[in-house]
Each structure stands twice: as C-alpha cells, then as structure tokens.
Design a protein around this motif. Structure first.
Motif, mmCIF file in Angstrom:
data_model
loop_
_atom_site.group_PDB
_atom_site.id
_atom_site.type_symbol
_atom_site.label_atom_id
_atom_site.label_comp_id
_atom_site.label_asym_id
_atom_site.label_seq_id
_atom_site.Cartn_x
_atom_site.Cartn_y
_atom_site.Cartn_z
ATOM 1 N N ASP A 146 -7.975 -24.104 14.277
ATOM 2 C CA ASP A 146 -7.860 -22.682 14.555
ATOM 3 C C ASP A 146 -9.036 -22.288 15.454
ATOM 4 O OD1 ASP A 146 -5.711 -22.497 12.721
ATOM 5 O OD2 ASP A 146 -7.118 -22.214 11.058
ATOM 6 N N SER A 163 -4.584 -11.455 14.802
ATOM 7 C CA SER A 163 -4.257 -12.876 14.883
ATOM 8 C C SER A 163 -2.896 -13.142 15.508
ATOM 9 C CB SER A 163 -4.324 -13.510 13.497
ATOM 10 O OG SER A 163 -3.238 -13.105 12.677
ATOM 11 N N HIS A 165 -0.443 -17.105 16.209
ATOM 12 C CA HIS A 165 -0.485 -18.576 16.273
ATOM 13 C C HIS A 165 -0.228 -19.024 17.707
ATOM 14 C CE1 HIS A 165 3.854 -19.812 16.574
ATOM 15 N NE2 HIS A 165 4.098 -18.662 15.957
ATOM 16 N N ALA A 211 -8.204 -14.191 15.864
ATOM 17 C CA ALA A 211 -7.983 -15.556 15.381
ATOM 18 C C ALA A 211 -6.688 -16.102 15.969
ATOM 19 C CB ALA A 211 -7.918 -15.574 13.856
ATOM 20 N N TRP A 213 -4.213 -19.142 15.238
ATOM 21 C CA TRP A 213 -3.880 -20.168 14.249
ATOM 22 C C TRP A 213 -3.063 -21.277 14.893
ATOM 23 C CZ3 TRP A 213 -7.080 -18.355 10.997
ATOM 24 C CH2 TRP A 213 -7.118 -17.003 10.637
ATOM 25 N N SER A 214 -3.240 -22.482 14.388
ATOM 26 C CA SER A 214 -2.367 -23.583 14.787
ATOM 27 C C SER A 214 -1.519 -24.018 13.603
ATOM 28 C CB SER A 214 -3.178 -24.765 15.317
ATOM 29 O OG SER A 214 -2.311 -25.720 15.917
ATOM 30 N N GLU A 216 1.332 -23.178 12.653
ATOM 31 C CA GLU A 216 2.180 -22.175 11.999
ATOM 32 C C GLU A 216 3.598 -22.702 11.855
ATOM 33 O OE1 GLU A 216 5.032 -18.750 11.848
ATOM 34 O OE2 GLU A 216 4.856 -20.370 13.304
ATOM 35 N N GLY A 222 -2.442 -23.757 9.476
ATOM 36 C CA GLY A 222 -3.751 -23.339 9.971
ATOM 37 C C GLY A 222 -4.291 -22.113 9.268
ATOM 38 N N SER A 223 -3.465 -21.086 9.108
ATOM 39 C CA SER A 223 -3.938 -19.872 8.432
ATOM 40 C C SER A 223 -4.189 -20.129 6.951
ATOM 41 C CB SER A 223 -2.943 -18.723 8.617
ATOM 42 O OG SER A 223 -1.652 -19.081 8.166
ATOM 43 N N PHE A 226 -7.526 -21.753 6.604
ATOM 44 C CA PHE A 226 -8.609 -20.780 6.705
ATOM 45 C C PHE A 226 -8.781 -20.019 5.396
ATOM 46 C CE2 PHE A 226 -10.185 -16.502 7.387
ATOM 47 C CZ PHE A 226 -11.366 -16.747 8.072
ATOM 48 N N ASP A 290 2.100 -16.009 9.812
ATOM 49 C CA ASP A 290 0.786 -16.257 9.219
ATOM 50 C C ASP A 290 0.260 -15.117 8.356
ATOM 51 O OD1 ASP A 290 -0.088 -18.938 10.182
ATOM 52 O OD2 ASP A 290 0.261 -18.028 12.134
#
Length: 344
Positions: A146, A163, A165, A211, A213-214, A216, A222-223, A226, A290
């Motif tokens: 992320d 955020s 993704h 942010a 995110w990856s 997703e 990813g989220s 975190f 996310d």
C-alpha cells in the motif's frame, strides 16, 4: 539438455519472485531478508524518492485523467497485485506523493510504502467477469504494498482518510485488463482532491491522509493488512472516504456502500446534493470495496462509485474510452466538499 532446462526453470522461478521488488525502494531489501531470508545474491534496488519540501508545479497541475491515462498504459500490464505492472504503478504513485510534498505515512523504514504479502490466487470468469478465487498453497505468498502520504493538520492526532485501490486484474489469456474505471478513476479522483487542497494552501484542522491500497481485487487484502498492522493508530481515523469505479454512467448518478449511516456517509451525501448530484446508500449485492475493512474495525467509512459501475467491469473493455471526464470531475468535487466538511 535436461540440466539446462532445470537451470532455466529455476532462473525463471527466481525472476518471478524477485522481479517485482526490483522497482520498489531499497529499504524493502531489508524487509525481504527478514521475511524470506537473505537471498543468495544481493538485490540492488533503486532508492525511494525522498519527499520534497517544495511542491512540484508539474505534479500539482496534473489532472485525474492524466493519472488514469498513465495507470492504464500497456507497460502497467493491468496492475495485478504482486506483478511488475503493479510495482510500476506504485513507483508512479510514490513519485506523485513525493512531488506533492506529502509526509510519508507508511512504515518508518519504507516511507510512503507499507509492505504486506498476498496468498496465491487463480483467475476465473463468472458471468463473463474475470475475478480471483483462492489458490492452492496458501503458505506461498507474494510481496505487495500500500502507499500512504499525509497533509498534516493543526490537530495531527485526528485523521480523515481518503483512499482508493490502485491494483487491477493484470493479463489473462493474452488480454490486458486496463482497469481504467476500476480503479484508476478512483486513484485519479483522490489525487485530484489533494492537489486542489494543496493549491489553495490552507492548513486543515485535521490531518488528511491519502492511501492507495493494493490487492483489493483479491479480497481487500491491502486495506485489511493495514487495519491489522497500521502504521499509525486506528483511533486517529475519524472517517474514511473511499473512491472506487467512479468514472462511468449517467453524470451525477452515484451510489454509496457502507454498513449504515455514519459521518462519512452524511458528508458525501450532503456534498453530492450541494453539487447537484445523487449519492444514495445502495445494497452491495455481494460486492464490496476497501471501506469494509474499516467498517469492520468500527471506523466510519463509505465507498462512492458510479451507479453503473458494473458496466464492462472486469473486462478488457474497461479502458479510458469508457470514462466520462465530467463524471470524474464531479466525483472529485463531491469528495473535495466532503473532505472540507470533515477536515476543515
């Protein structure tokens, strides 16, 4: 000949594991050593761009469509999490965060990046939409990351999180899935909002963190990573505004996903009304984004999307040609007003 084949297979296997890391920051080398042991050869990785103390005017004047066009170029290869294409997208996004002068909010040793790993997945089609399902060896994991950058407010201990993704589906059966709407559009909107705030030069009362995110598409990996191991306290996050597939359909017709009424929902809905648009809470229909990772942690969160988001979703036809620039601009306007309500 047999020995040569074995050597080539081994070399290709090592390349598949380590190549994505060759584009990420040098600090990640230490993370790799810790997680998978010291490799037999030293990995030479480029340095992460240092956050700029002066905003770069070129980056500051970019638009959401500029970001979308960059993230959907062929070299991004559909941005599948854990791939070289994803790493190139992360490199682009980290450079934008740096040039905007944002404070790195990832892991202390990796700046904007917050590393995590993803389990294996298998591509499958459901109703002509490409999706992922869990793979076999759940212990074989692939690195991903992320990205987080912040604009520090007067009250640094309270955060409004914006955020989106940045991953998508990659390449399947020789076809690239560009993911223009899903979700380069959301990424572009988030950057658009932050650039507008920075151009105005106002210091927010609350800190604003953006942010990206990856993973997703693999189940909000990813989220969730975190939320499980945050780089700052989750108690600081007062609301999460998440943008996903916002760029198509009838202009001004948006939907919201959330677990119910909260301050994030109210801020976005009011902002949409002020912009002459519609954004109503809508059943997820088995889908999600996310924001659900934060809702599960009892943090007020909402996802905004175009109501027609499923059109050509998860197909090779999700290209910039599908997008409506006026719809993307309107989504940015809504998020900008919602952020003002919550952070200023």
């Amino acid at each position: 000949m047999q020995t040569r084949r074995v050597f080539l297979k081994t070399l290709l296997g090592l390349g598949a594991i380590f190549l994505p890391w060759s584009i990420f920051p040098a600090q990640w080398g230490e993370w790799i050593k810790k997680e998978i042991g010291h490799p037999s050869v030293e990995l030479l990785l480029p340095s992460e761009p240092k956050p700029s103390t002066v905003m770069n005017s070129e980056s500051l004047n970019r638009t959401a469509m500029d970001d979308i066009l960059t993230l959907t170029t062929p070299e991004m290869q559909g941005r599948k999490a854990g791939s070289v294409g994803e790493a190139k997208a992360a490199d682009y996004l980290s450079s934008q965060l740096s040039m905007l002068g944002l404070k790195p909010m990832g892991d202390p040793k990796t700046g904007f990046f917050k590393a995590f790993t993803i389990p294996p997945v298998i591509e499958t089609k459901v109703n002509e939409r490409l999706t992922f399902r869990p793979g076999e060896n759940r212990n074989l994991r692939t690195p991903s990351a992320d990205l987080l950058g912040g604009l520090i407010g007067e009250n640094a201990s309270e955060v409004i999180l914006l955020s989106a993704h940045y991953d998508h589906l990659g390449i399947f059966e020789g076809q690239v899935y560009p993911g223009a709407n899903d979700n380069a559009s959301g990424v572009g909107c988030i950057l658009d909002v932050m650039r507008r705030i920075l151009r105005e030069g106002k210091i927010p009362k609350r800190t604003i963190v953006i942010a990206f995110w990856s993973a997703e598409e693999m189940g909000y990996v990813g989220s969730l990573a975190f939320v499980r191991t945050p780089s700052f306290s989750l108690n600081q996050i007062k609301a999460v505004l998440n943008a996903d597939t916002v760029g198509n359909g009838t202009i001004g017709d948006f939907a919201l996903w959330s677990d119910g009424e909260n301050i994030a929902v109210q801020a976005v809905r009011q902002a949409a009304s002020n912009c002459g648009a519609s954004a109503l809470l809508t059943p997820t229909g088995g889908h999600n984004s996310d924001s659900v990772s934060f809702s599960s942690a009892n943090i007020p969160a909402v996802t905004i999307m175009a109501r027609d988001w499923l059109n050509k979703n998860h197909t090779p036809e999700d290209t910039p040609a599908l997008l409506r620039p006026d719809q993307i601009h309107l989504a940015s306007q809504i998020l900008y007003k919602a952020v003002h309500t919550l952070a200023f």
